[in-house]
Design a protein around this motif. Structure first.
Motif, mmCIF file in Angstrom:
data_model
loop_
_atom_site.group_PDB
_atom_site.id
_atom_site.type_symbol
_atom_site.label_atom_id
_atom_site.label_comp_id
_atom_site.label_asym_id
_atom_site.label_seq_id
_atom_site.Cartn_x
_atom_site.Cartn_y
_atom_site.Cartn_z
ATOM 1 N N MET A 1 0.916 -1.048 0.010
ATOM 2 C CA MET A 1 0.078 0.029 -0.046
ATOM 3 C C MET A 1 1.003 1.207 0.090
ATOM 4 O O MET A 1 0.561 2.251 -0.478
ATOM 5 C CB MET A 1 -0.960 0.038 1.288
ATOM 6 N N ALA A 2 1.885 1.196 0.918
ATOM 7 C CA ALA A 2 2.830 2.433 0.872
ATOM 8 C C ALA A 2 3.323 2.704 -0.666
ATOM 9 O O ALA A 2 3.442 3.694 -0.708
ATOM 10 C CB ALA A 2 4.007 2.316 2.057
ATOM 11 N N THR A 3 3.857 1.691 -1.085
ATOM 12 C CA THR A 3 4.237 1.685 -2.531
ATOM 13 C C THR A 3 3.214 2.564 -3.540
ATOM 14 O O THR A 3 3.681 3.508 -4.497
ATOM 15 C CB THR A 3 4.609 0.467 -3.094
ATOM 16 N N GLY A 4 2.296 2.048 -3.408
ATOM 17 C CA GLY A 4 1.099 2.903 -4.202
ATOM 18 C C GLY A 4 0.791 4.104 -3.930
ATOM 19 O O GLY A 4 0.748 4.987 -4.665
ATOM 20 N N HIS A 5 0.897 4.432 -2.664
ATOM 21 C CA HIS A 5 0.790 5.993 -2.080
ATOM 22 C C HIS A 5 1.983 6.869 -2.585
ATOM 23 O O HIS A 5 1.602 8.072 -3.113
ATOM 24 C CB HIS A 5 0.674 5.978 -0.667
ATOM 25 N N TYR A 7 3.758 6.450 -5.521
ATOM 26 C CA TYR A 7 3.335 6.195 -7.126
ATOM 27 C C TYR A 7 2.361 7.481 -7.043
ATOM 28 O O TYR A 7 2.407 8.336 -8.034
ATOM 29 C CB TYR A 7 3.076 5.011 -7.642
ATOM 30 N N ASN A 8 1.348 7.384 -6.440
ATOM 31 C CA ASN A 8 0.167 8.276 -6.631
ATOM 32 C C ASN A 8 0.731 9.708 -6.001
ATOM 33 O O ASN A 8 0.173 10.637 -6.930
ATOM 34 C CB ASN A 8 -1.026 7.839 -5.688
ATOM 35 N N ALA A 9 1.413 9.884 -5.141
ATOM 36 C CA ALA A 9 1.941 11.235 -4.904
ATOM 37 C C ALA A 9 2.936 11.649 -5.816
ATOM 38 O O ALA A 9 2.597 13.165 -6.181
ATOM 39 C CB ALA A 9 2.729 11.214 -3.272
#
Length: 296
Positions: A1-5, A7-9
Motif C-alpha cells: 500500500m505504501a508503494t502505491g501511495h 506512486y500516486n503522490a
C-alpha cells in the motif's frame, strides 16, 4: 500500500504542473492542435521508454481498448478547449469533479458499493463546485469553459475506469498508454480535420509548452498513476488526488491570477472537504470489508 501511495503522490505533483504548461501552450496554438501534439508526445515518450526499460511496447487490439481510446480522445479535446477559456486555477478545482465521476462510475461499471454518506459527500462536492465557479456571471466563454471542463473530467474518469478493467498482469502499463494514445490520435485527427485548419496558426513555442505538459501529465503522471493502481483501490487512488488543485493554484497564481472572493473560497473548501470525507468513508468501508474477509 505504501508503494502505491508513493506512486500516486509523485503522479499528483506532475499532474499539477501540467495545466500551467498547457495554458502557456494554447495561447499560441489552437486546442485541436494542442491535442494532436499531446497525443504524439505521449506516443513517442511511451515508445522510447519501452526501449529504455527493455520492455518494448505492444499494440493491443481489443474492443475495450478502442472504447478507452475514444473516451480519452474526447477528454483530451475537451481539456484543451477548457484550458484555452479558463485560468489554470479554475481548471485545477473543476478537475476535482473527476473524483466524483470516478466514484459514481466505479459503482455503475466496476460494481463498487456506495454508502448513503458517500452519496451525500458527492452531492456536497457538486454544490462546492457550483459555488466556486458561480461568480463568473453569464459570460459565454466562461460557460463553455466550465461545460468542457466537466466533459473532460467525466471522460477522463471513464477512461481510467476502463484502464482499471483492462489492466491485467499480461498487459504492461506503458503498452496500454501507448495503445490508448495511438488509437486516440486517429479520433483527434478526425476532429481537427473537421474543425481546424492544419496549415495555419501553428507556433513552435506553443507546441513546446504542450510537449512539456504532455510529458508531465500525459506520460509521467499517467504512468505513475497506472503503477499506483496496481497497488491501490481505484477509488482510494483517485480520492487522494483531491489536493492537486491547491498545488496548481500556488504554482500558477503568479502567472494567471484570479479574483479571490468569499464565495470562491467557500466553494473550494466545500469541494475539497467533501472529497476528503469521501476518502475517509471509503477507507472505513474498505477496512470493514477486510475485517469480514476470512483469514487466508
Amino acid at each position: 500500500m505504501a508503494t502505491g501511495h508513493m506512486y500516486n503522490a509523485a503522479s499528483i505533483v506532475f499532474t499539477a504542473i501540467g495545466p500551467l504548461m498547457s495554458k502557456f501552450g494554447v495561447i499560441h496554438i489552437s486546442p485541436g492542435k494542442a491535442a494532436l501534439v499531446n497525443m504524439l508526445t505521449v506516443i513517442v515518450a511511451s515508445f522510447i521508454w519501452g526501449l529504455i526499460s527493455r520492455n518494448k511496447v505492444v499494440f493491443y487490439v481489443a474492443k475495450d481498448v478502442m472504447w478507452m481510446a475514444l473516451f480519452n480522445a474526447i477528454g483530451v479535446i475537451a481539456l484543451f478547449i477548457s484550458i484555452s477559456l479558463l485560468s489554470p486555477v479554475m481548471i485545477g478545482f473543476l478537475g476535482r469533479l473527476y473524483t466524483i465521476f470516478a466514484v459514481i462510475l466505479a459503482v455503475l461499471i466496476l460494481k463498487e458499493r456506495m454508502t448513503k454518506k458517500e452519496v451525500v459527500f458527492v452531492a456536497v462536492a457538486l454544490l462546492g463546485t457550483f459555488l466556486f465557479v458561480g461568480e463568473g456571471g453569464g459570460e459565454s466563454a466562461l460557460l463553455i469553459g466550465v461545460i468542457t471542463a466537466i466533459i473532460y473530467t467525466f471522460f477522463f474518469a471513464l477512461t481510467n475506469i476502463y484502464i482499471k478493467k483492462t489492466q491485467t498482469k499480461d498487459r504492461n502499463a506503458n503498452a496500454i498508454l501507448f495503445t490508448n494514445n495511438v488509437i486516440a490520435l486517429g479520433f483527434v485527427l478526425v476532429y481537427v480535420l473537421f474543425t481546424d485548419d492544419l496549415s495555419t496558426g501553428f507556433r513552435w513555442q506553443g507546441a513546446f509548452f504542450i510537449v512539456l505538459s504532455s510529458l508531465f501529465t500525459g506520460f509521467v503522471g499517467t504512468l505513475l498513476f497506472f503503477k499506483a493502481l496496481q497497488y491501490m483501490r481505484f477509488s482510494i487512488a483517485n480520492v487522494t488526488r483531491a489536493f492537486s488543485p491547491v498545488l496548481l493554484a500556488v504554482i500558477s497564481f503568479p502567472f494567471f491570477p484570479i479574483a479571490i472572493t468569499a464565495q470562491n473560497i467557500v466553494g473550494a473548501v466545500i469541494l475539497l472537504g467533501s472529497i476528503v470525507l469521501l476518502a475517509m468513508e471509503d477507507q472505513k468501508m474498505e477496512k470493514k470489508k477486510d475485517e469480514k474477509s476470512p483469514a487466508t
